[in-house]
Motif scaffolding. Structure first.
Motif, PDB file in Angstrom:
ATOM      1  N   VAL A   1       0.841  -1.200   0.000  1.00 50.09           N
ATOM      2  CA  VAL A   1       0.000   0.000   0.000  1.00 50.09           C
ATOM      3  C   VAL A   1       0.877   1.251   0.000  1.00 50.09           C
ATOM      4  O   VAL A   1       0.608   2.224  -0.725  1.00 50.09           O
ATOM      5  CB  VAL A   1      -0.950  -0.014   1.222  1.00 50.09           C
TER       6      VAL A   1
ATOM      7  N   CYS B   1       1.894   1.978  -3.435  1.00 50.53           N
ATOM      8  CA  CYS B   1       0.873   1.728  -4.466  1.00 50.53           C
ATOM      9  C   CYS B   1       0.605   2.962  -5.335  1.00 50.53           C
ATOM     10  O   CYS B   1       0.508   4.086  -4.835  1.00 50.53           O
ATOM     11  CB  CYS B   1      -0.426   1.297  -3.787  1.00 50.53           C
ATOM     12  N   THR B   2       0.463   2.709  -6.627  1.00 48.94           N
ATOM     13  CA  THR B   2       0.044   3.781  -7.553  1.00 48.94           C
ATOM     14  C   THR B   2      -1.121   3.292  -8.416  1.00 48.94           C
ATOM     15  O   THR B   2      -1.274   3.707  -9.562  1.00 48.94           O
ATOM     16  CB  THR B   2       1.215   4.203  -8.469  1.00 48.94           C
ATOM     17  N   ARG B   3      -1.941   2.409  -7.855  1.00 47.84           N
ATOM     18  CA  ARG B   3      -3.032   1.816  -8.636  1.00 47.84           C
ATOM     19  C   ARG B   3      -4.158   2.790  -8.966  1.00 47.84           C
ATOM     20  O   ARG B   3      -4.947   2.531  -9.871  1.00 47.84           O
ATOM     21  CB  ARG B   3      -3.626   0.608  -7.889  1.00 47.84           C
TER      22      ARG B   3
ATOM     23  N   LEU C   1      -5.457   8.573  -6.396  1.00 51.69           N
ATOM     24  CA  LEU C   1      -5.261   9.116  -5.048  1.00 51.69           C
ATOM     25  C   LEU C   1      -3.800   9.065  -4.627  1.00 51.69           C
ATOM     26  O   LEU C   1      -3.368   9.793  -3.732  1.00 51.69           O
ATOM     27  CB  LEU C   1      -6.127   8.357  -4.034  1.00 51.69           C
ATOM     28  N   SER C   2      -3.018   8.218  -5.281  1.00 52.94           N
ATOM     29  CA  SER C   2      -1.592   8.125  -4.923  1.00 52.94           C
ATOM     30  C   SER C   2      -0.882   9.455  -5.174  1.00 52.94           C
ATOM     31  O   SER C   2       0.061   9.810  -4.460  1.00 52.94           O
ATOM     32  CB  SER C   2      -0.908   7.001  -5.707  1.00 52.94           C
TER      33      SER C   2
ATOM     34  N   ARG D   1      -1.324  12.000  -2.099  1.00 53.78           N
ATOM     35  CA  ARG D   1      -1.121  11.610  -0.703  1.00 53.78           C
ATOM     36  C   ARG D   1       0.236  12.084  -0.178  1.00 53.78           C
ATOM     37  O   ARG D   1       1.193  12.228  -0.945  1.00 53.78           O
ATOM     38  CB  ARG D   1      -1.215  10.090  -0.550  1.00 53.78           C
TER      39      ARG D   1
ATOM     40  N   VAL E   1     -10.506   3.101   1.249  1.00 57.11           N
ATOM     41  CA  VAL E   1      -9.352   3.552   0.446  1.00 57.11           C
ATOM     42  C   VAL E   1      -8.229   3.963   1.392  1.00 57.11           C
ATOM     43  O   VAL E   1      -8.470   4.516   2.462  1.00 57.11           O
ATOM     44  CB  VAL E   1      -9.683   4.706  -0.536  1.00 57.11           C
ATOM     45  N   LYS E   2      -7.030   3.666   0.989  1.00 53.42           N
ATOM     46  CA  LYS E   2      -5.880   3.830   1.881  1.00 53.42           C
ATOM     47  C   LYS E   2      -5.163   5.168   1.686  1.00 53.42           C
ATOM     48  O   LYS E   2      -4.220   5.458   2.417  1.00 53.42           O
ATOM     49  CB  LYS E   2      -4.859   2.706   1.670  1.00 53.42           C
ATOM     50  N   CYS E   3      -5.577   5.940   0.698  1.00 55.11           N
ATOM     51  CA  CYS E   3      -4.962   7.244   0.455  1.00 55.11           C
ATOM     52  C   CYS E   3      -6.039   8.325   0.522  1.00 55.11           C
ATOM     53  O   CYS E   3      -7.190   8.093   0.154  1.00 55.11           O
ATOM     54  CB  CYS E   3      -4.272   7.280  -0.909  1.00 55.11           C
TER      55      CYS E   3
ATOM     56  N   ALA F   1     -10.194   0.043  -7.152  1.00 46.08           N
ATOM     57  CA  ALA F   1      -8.746  -0.163  -7.289  1.00 46.08           C
ATOM     58  C   ALA F   1      -8.128  -0.625  -5.979  1.00 46.08           C
ATOM     59  O   ALA F   1      -7.172  -1.395  -5.962  1.00 46.08           O
ATOM     60  CB  ALA F   1      -8.076   1.134  -7.755  1.00 46.08           C
TER      61      ALA F   1
ATOM     62  N   TYR G   1      -6.695  -4.821  -1.451  1.00 44.11           N
ATOM     63  CA  TYR G   1      -5.939  -4.725  -0.195  1.00 44.11           C
ATOM     64  C   TYR G   1      -6.829  -5.080   0.997  1.00 44.11           C
ATOM     65  O   TYR G   1      -6.423  -5.801   1.904  1.00 44.11           O
ATOM     66  CB  TYR G   1      -5.342  -3.324  -0.025  1.00 44.11           C
TER      67      TYR G   1
HETATM   68 FE1  SF4 Z   1      -3.387   2.306  -4.151  1.00 46.56          FE
HETATM   69 FE2  SF4 Z   1      -5.572   2.315  -2.632  1.00 46.56          FE
HETATM   70 FE3  SF4 Z   1      -3.863   4.352  -2.498  1.00 46.56          FE
HETATM   71 FE4  SF4 Z   1      -5.381   4.023  -4.684  1.00 46.56          FE
HETATM   72  S1  SF4 Z   1      -6.118   4.481  -2.586  1.00 46.56           S
HETATM   73  S2  SF4 Z   1      -3.182   4.477  -4.638  1.00 46.56           S
HETATM   74  S3  SF4 Z   1      -5.470   1.790  -4.821  1.00 46.56           S
HETATM   75  S4  SF4 Z   1      -3.452   2.223  -1.905  1.00 46.56           S
END
Ligand code: SF4
Ligand code: URA
Length: 221
Positions: A21, A24-26, A29-30, A33, A93-95, A110, A114
């Motif tokens: 995570v 991550c650049t999926r 939001l990456s 952050r 969402v992690k970001c 996306a 996770y």
């Molecule tokens: Fe990756 Fe999730 Fe962050 Fe999007 S929100 S960049 S999928 S970790």
């Protein structure tokens, strides 16, 4: 033989998710952050709390629910004698979505893998959803006003305990008492879920049956 001090498979899987995570650049939001927020807590817990996404303070620190909503969450947990260290806390969402906007469906999608992996690693008896976005993942179409505070099963059989998002009570004072009242129902919901599962797993939440060796406390940040 020292097994209690070695990380369990679940702990290693959670660490692996956290590492991925952070790089991550999926989704888009990456780009905005400061720090990704994988989640943290007790990797042996039977209770997984799932919020929406990091806010400003979470983005700055890389830890979930450490701003004003997190302070209320701490109060809610302590109202039933629990602490953050008894549960595992993460987000859909992690970001951080810019300006704390709602996460877009494409971002939720996306990031979903996770959370899938965190669920498999933790195998919680109960998933507590905090807010609409988390609720929709487990109970698509459910209305928070109808289901909050009631134990439900997702289509895949997970036990889900929906709650309003703590941040909602910061804007709408009347929700505060609802949140506390729902939270007071969580221990019974956990017992009911465990009974339904028929498992005999012990967790740190059962303080009286927990020894120091049982508590494999790990902070994932
Ligand atoms: Fe990756 Fe999730 Fe962050 Fe999007 S929100 S960049 S999928 S970790
Ligand atoms: N709100 C959320 O949904 N998650 C956090 O981590 C913080 C605030």
């Amino acid at each position: 033989m020292g097994a209690a001090s070695e990380p369990s498979g679940g702990a290693m899987a959670l660490q692996q998710v956290a590492d991925e995570v952070r790089g991550c650049t999926r989704c888009a939001l990456s780009a905005g952050r400061t720090k990704a927020v994988p989640g943290e807590g007790n990797v042996r817990s039977d209770v997984l709390l799932v919020g929406e996404g990091p806010g400003a303070r979470e983005d700055a620190t890389g830890r979930p629910f450490v701003g004003p909503a997190g302070q209320l969450l701490d109060e809610l947990l302590s109202a039933i004698g629990w602490q953050r260290a008894d549960v595992f806390i993460t987000n859909v969402v992690k970001c951080r979505p810019p300006g704390n906007r709602d996460p877009e469906p494409v971002e939720v999608a996306a990031c979903a893998g996770y959370l899938d992996r965190q669920e498999r690693a933790l195998d919680p008896a109960v998933v507590v959803t905090l807010g609409r976005h988390s609720l929709q993942r487990y109970l698509p179409g459910a209305r928070i006003g109808a289901v909050h505070g009631h134990l439900r099963r997702s289509s895949s059989g997970q036990h889900v305990f929906p709650m309003y998002h703590p941040a909602a009570a910061l804007h709408q004072a009347s929700l505060r008492e609802t949140l506390f009242s729902d939270m007071r129902g969580l221990p019974a919901a956990l017992l009911a879920a465990r009974e339904a599962i028929g498992g005999e797993r012990t967790t740190a939440v059962q303080a009286e049956s927990t020894t120091a060796d049982d508590v494999e406390q790990m902070t994932l940040f």
